[in-house]
Design a protein around this motif. Structure first.
Motif, short mmCIF file in Angstrom:
data_model
loop_
_atom_site.label_atom_id
_atom_site.label_comp_id
_atom_site.label_asym_id
_atom_site.label_seq_id
_atom_site.Cartn_x
_atom_site.Cartn_y
_atom_site.Cartn_z
N THR A 62 0.85 -1.19 0.00
CA THR A 62 0.00 0.00 0.00
C THR A 62 0.89 1.24 0.00
O THR A 62 2.05 1.18 0.43
N PRO A 63 0.39 2.38 -0.47
CA PRO A 63 1.22 3.59 -0.52
C PRO A 63 1.49 4.16 0.86
O PRO A 63 0.75 3.89 1.81
N GLY A 67 -1.88 8.66 -3.10
CA GLY A 67 -1.17 8.24 -4.30
C GLY A 67 -1.35 6.77 -4.59
O GLY A 67 -2.15 6.07 -3.97
N ARG A 68 -0.55 6.29 -5.53
CA ARG A 68 -0.70 4.94 -6.04
C ARG A 68 0.07 3.92 -5.21
O ARG A 68 0.98 4.26 -4.46
N ALA A 69 -0.33 2.67 -5.37
CA ALA A 69 0.35 1.58 -4.67
C ALA A 69 1.77 1.43 -5.21
O ALA A 69 2.08 1.86 -6.33
N PRO A 70 2.66 0.82 -4.44
CA PRO A 70 4.05 0.67 -4.89
C PRO A 70 4.15 -0.22 -6.13
O PRO A 70 3.39 -1.18 -6.29
N ALA A 71 5.10 0.13 -6.99
CA ALA A 71 5.36 -0.64 -8.21
C ALA A 71 6.80 -1.15 -8.13
O ALA A 71 7.75 -0.37 -8.25
N PHE A 72 6.95 -2.45 -7.91
CA PHE A 72 8.27 -3.08 -7.83
C PHE A 72 8.74 -3.34 -9.25
O PHE A 72 8.49 -4.39 -9.83
N TYR A 89 9.94 1.77 -1.57
CA TYR A 89 9.95 2.31 -0.22
C TYR A 89 11.33 2.78 0.24
O TYR A 89 11.54 3.09 1.41
N GLY A 90 12.28 2.83 -0.68
CA GLY A 90 13.57 3.42 -0.35
C GLY A 90 14.58 2.48 0.26
O GLY A 90 15.54 2.93 0.89
N ASP A 114 2.30 12.21 -1.91
CA ASP A 114 1.30 11.83 -2.90
C ASP A 114 2.04 11.50 -4.19
O ASP A 114 2.13 12.31 -5.10
N TYR A 115 2.58 10.28 -4.25
CA TYR A 115 3.44 9.89 -5.37
C TYR A 115 2.59 9.29 -6.49
O TYR A 115 1.97 8.25 -6.33
#
Length: 624
Positions: A62-63, A67-72, A89-90, A114-115
């Motif tokens: 989840t973000p 904003g949007r959910a993470p994209a691996f 997530y850095g 808000d990515y």
């Protein structure tokens, strides 16, 4: 050959086969060829591939805010038996490339925001030729985190390099000509480039938030100290912004050139405040890597009002013509056009025609009267969709799609956005997307992933923006384009059942002769979720990610909506193998050899949640 020399040759071959073969940068090499000379895995044994190991990042799906959910979307790199990978997530992880065992990890502790594109595509390695062996940070991992920080880490330990900018990181929001209005309007999603002691970064900027958006400059920093060396501005930012390089940069160390793929000026769908071609937006620009001086630029779309970014990494290759080898660069656009240029001059290697296109009927908009179209290679994606050619799995869907198309402004590719709504084909996902091309030098072939989906773009008078957003019943993306007289709405054109109105296949993989531009083969790849067999595999899937090629005669590709990594025959396009993944892959795979064994790795992060499950697992395959 004498017995002595025969045994010596066998010994050398044994040593080489037992050694390591790196994948040292995102695209396999500085020029982004996405090619590996490895051939332990080949067409004759690829069906024996099994999962060797997996690694989960353990991050939330989840973000961290809005904003949007993470994209691996990361493509790992491998240096001397160690794999390095970055995450949305850095986090940066160093893993044993043979086993997946973690050596170290680093947490950038990203700032919530808000990515709009909460992704990370990887990290970059640099070895300092002036540092003593064993010195801290002699070998560095550069990581651009989503919250716009550039960090230098010791490749051996993961500790920040204190001599880089005094604390190991640079806040990239500092020094912008025009900065962000909120956290997430300006972000970093792609790995930086390194060339001749400089680390070079572009940026990702939120689409359609405002007309005078964040400035899209490209900057070079000293890889040792972090000192700013130069800044290049793609456009005059008086009444616009962006034109940023959000995708992967390529470099040519021999010629000291860096190749910059740029996106559209802001806002995407109304250009009345930014008259003219908006030179160096929607372009590939070659810069002198030492100074940032513009050497040449080639614009793929003039005065873009369709979000037709140059989304993929420029691919450096060698063009053969009449016995002459020409250093060249290939790149695609969301338009579906593939351009091949002389790398040193920017001159097209095949004729490019300025073709007349429809004019805008929006007051204040002055669309370009022509657009560049390469005569070779030809476009292999659909660029027009008459209403009578609408697709549907049943008559209800087909009738709905036909009626929708008939109500739109629809004059083929480059139909301008309108108040009634315009059919945009290819839509804003392309054409060709950020996964880019691969160049198989053994077969002189460019491997190109292609999307084939139409979208509907509608301009909304600014005074009606809030009402349009509150009444949105079709899941359209509606944004303000603040400062422009029009907001915008965009949505992929799909029937109520969810099936695209564009005739399939919706995603294909094509092989192009790198010397003639001729099509060798084109095959549908992947499958849309929920599509019935046997039509699913014939219809293909949208592709977000790209291919790699190997000396084993193979093309590996994830990218599609179904949860598999697939291997294709480079000569025919025939699918030879598919390996199950925990979720679909939205990334470019890679391959490497360590301890005498070849591995193939891909990030399985899933696509949008509505298209299947999300995940954060790296899956690595090898022969038993």
């Amino acid at each position: 050959m004498s017995t002595h020399w025969r045994w010596a040759a066998l010994l050398v071959c044994s040593i080489l086969s037992a050694g390591d073969t790196n994948w040292p940068v995102y695209g396999g090499d500085e020029g982004g060829s996405k090619y590996s000379p490895l051939k332990q895995i080949h067409r004759g044994n690829v069906t024996s591939l099994k999962v060797a190991w997996t690694f989960s990042t353990g991050e939330p799906l989840t973000p961290p805010g809005r904003g949007r959910a993470p994209a691996f979307e990361a493509t790992p790199i491998v240096i001397d038996g160690v794999m390095y990978i970055g995450t949305p997530y850095g986090h940066v992880f160093a893993l044993d490339a043979a086993t997946g065992k973690q050596k170290w990890s680093y947490d950038a502790k990203i700032i919530p925001g808000d990515y709009g594109d909460f992704a990370n595509r990887g990290v970059t390695f640099w070895s300092d030729p002036k540092a003593k062996a064993g010195a801290p940070c002699r070998q560095r991992i550069f990581f651009s985190s989503i919250d716009a920080r550039l960090t230098a880490l010791d490749a051996a330990t993961g500790a920040p390099c204190a001599d880089f900018a005094g604390k190991g990181e640079i806040n990239l929001e500092t020094g912008l000509k025009r900065g962000p209005e909120y956290k997430g309007e300006y972000e970093e999603t792609s790995p930086p480039a390194v060339i001749n002691g400089l680390v070079i970064v572009g940026s990702a900027i939120a689409d359609n938030h405002r007309a005078r958006s964040v400035s899209g400059e490209v900057r070079a920093f000293d890889a040792r100290t972090g000192a700013l060396k130069w800044t290049w501005h793609p456009i005059d930012t008086a009444n616009t912004g962006a034109a940023n390089a959000w995708s992967i940069l390529s470099t040519d160390p021999k010629r000291n050139l860096v190749f910059i793929p740029t996106g559209s000026s802001s806002p995407d769908y109304y250009g009345g405040l930014r008259p003219g071609d908006n030179r160096d937006a929607n372009s590939v620009v070659a810069l002198d890597a030492a100074t940032g001086k513009r050497i040449w630029g080639f614009q793929t779309v003039h005065h873009d009002i369709w979000d037709y970014d140059v989304a993929n990494q420029p691919t450096l290759f060698t063009f053969q013509r009449r016995g002459q080898s020409i250093p060249a660069v290939a790149f695609g656009s969301k338009t579906g056009h593939l351009f091949l240029l002389d790398r040193t001059t920017g001159a097209p290697l095949f004729d490019v025609e300025e073709r007349k296109v429809p004019a805008s009927d929006i007051p204040g908009e002055q669309s370009s009267p022509t657009q560049p179209v390469p005569l070779m290679p030809k476009a292999w994606t659909r660029q027009s969709l008459p209403a009578e050619e609408a697709f549907g799995l049943n008559e209800t869907d087909k009738t709905w799609c036909r009626d929708q198309i008939a109500a739109l402004r629809n004059e083929g590719i480059f139909t301008p956005p309108s108040l009634q709504g315009s059919l945009i084909i290819p839509g804003n996902v392309g054409g060709m997307q950020w996964g880019g091309l691969a160049w198989d030098r053994d077969h002189n072939t460019l491997i190109v992933p292609i999307n084939n989906l139409a979208a509907v773009i509608k301009l909304i008078p600014a005074a009606d923006f809030k009402e349009a957003r509150s009444n949105n019943r079709i899941g359209a993306e509606i944004t303000e384009q603040k400062g422009a007289p029009y907001a915008m709405s965009r949505v992929l054109l799909r029937a109520p059942s969810g099936v695209p109105c564009t005739p399939p296949p919706w995603g294909t993989l094509a092989a192009i002769d790198a010397s003639t531009g001729a099509l060798k083969w084109q095959v549908p790849v992947g499958a849309f979720p929920g599509m019935p067999e046997p039509v699913a595999t014939r219809f293909g899937s949208i592709l977000l990610g790209g291919p790699i090629a190997t000396a084993g005669g193979l093309v590996f590709l994830g990218a599609t909506l179904d949860p598999f990594l697939k291997a294709y025959d480079i000569e025919t396009g025939k699918e030879l193998w598919r390996g199950q993944l925990p979720a679909s892959s939205r990334a470019v795979p890679m391959t490497y050899q360590t301890g005498g064994k070849q591995f193939v790795a891909v990030a399985a992060g899933g696509h949008e949640a509505s298209l299947g499950k999300l995940d954060n697992t790296l899956v690595v395959f090898s022969l038993p």
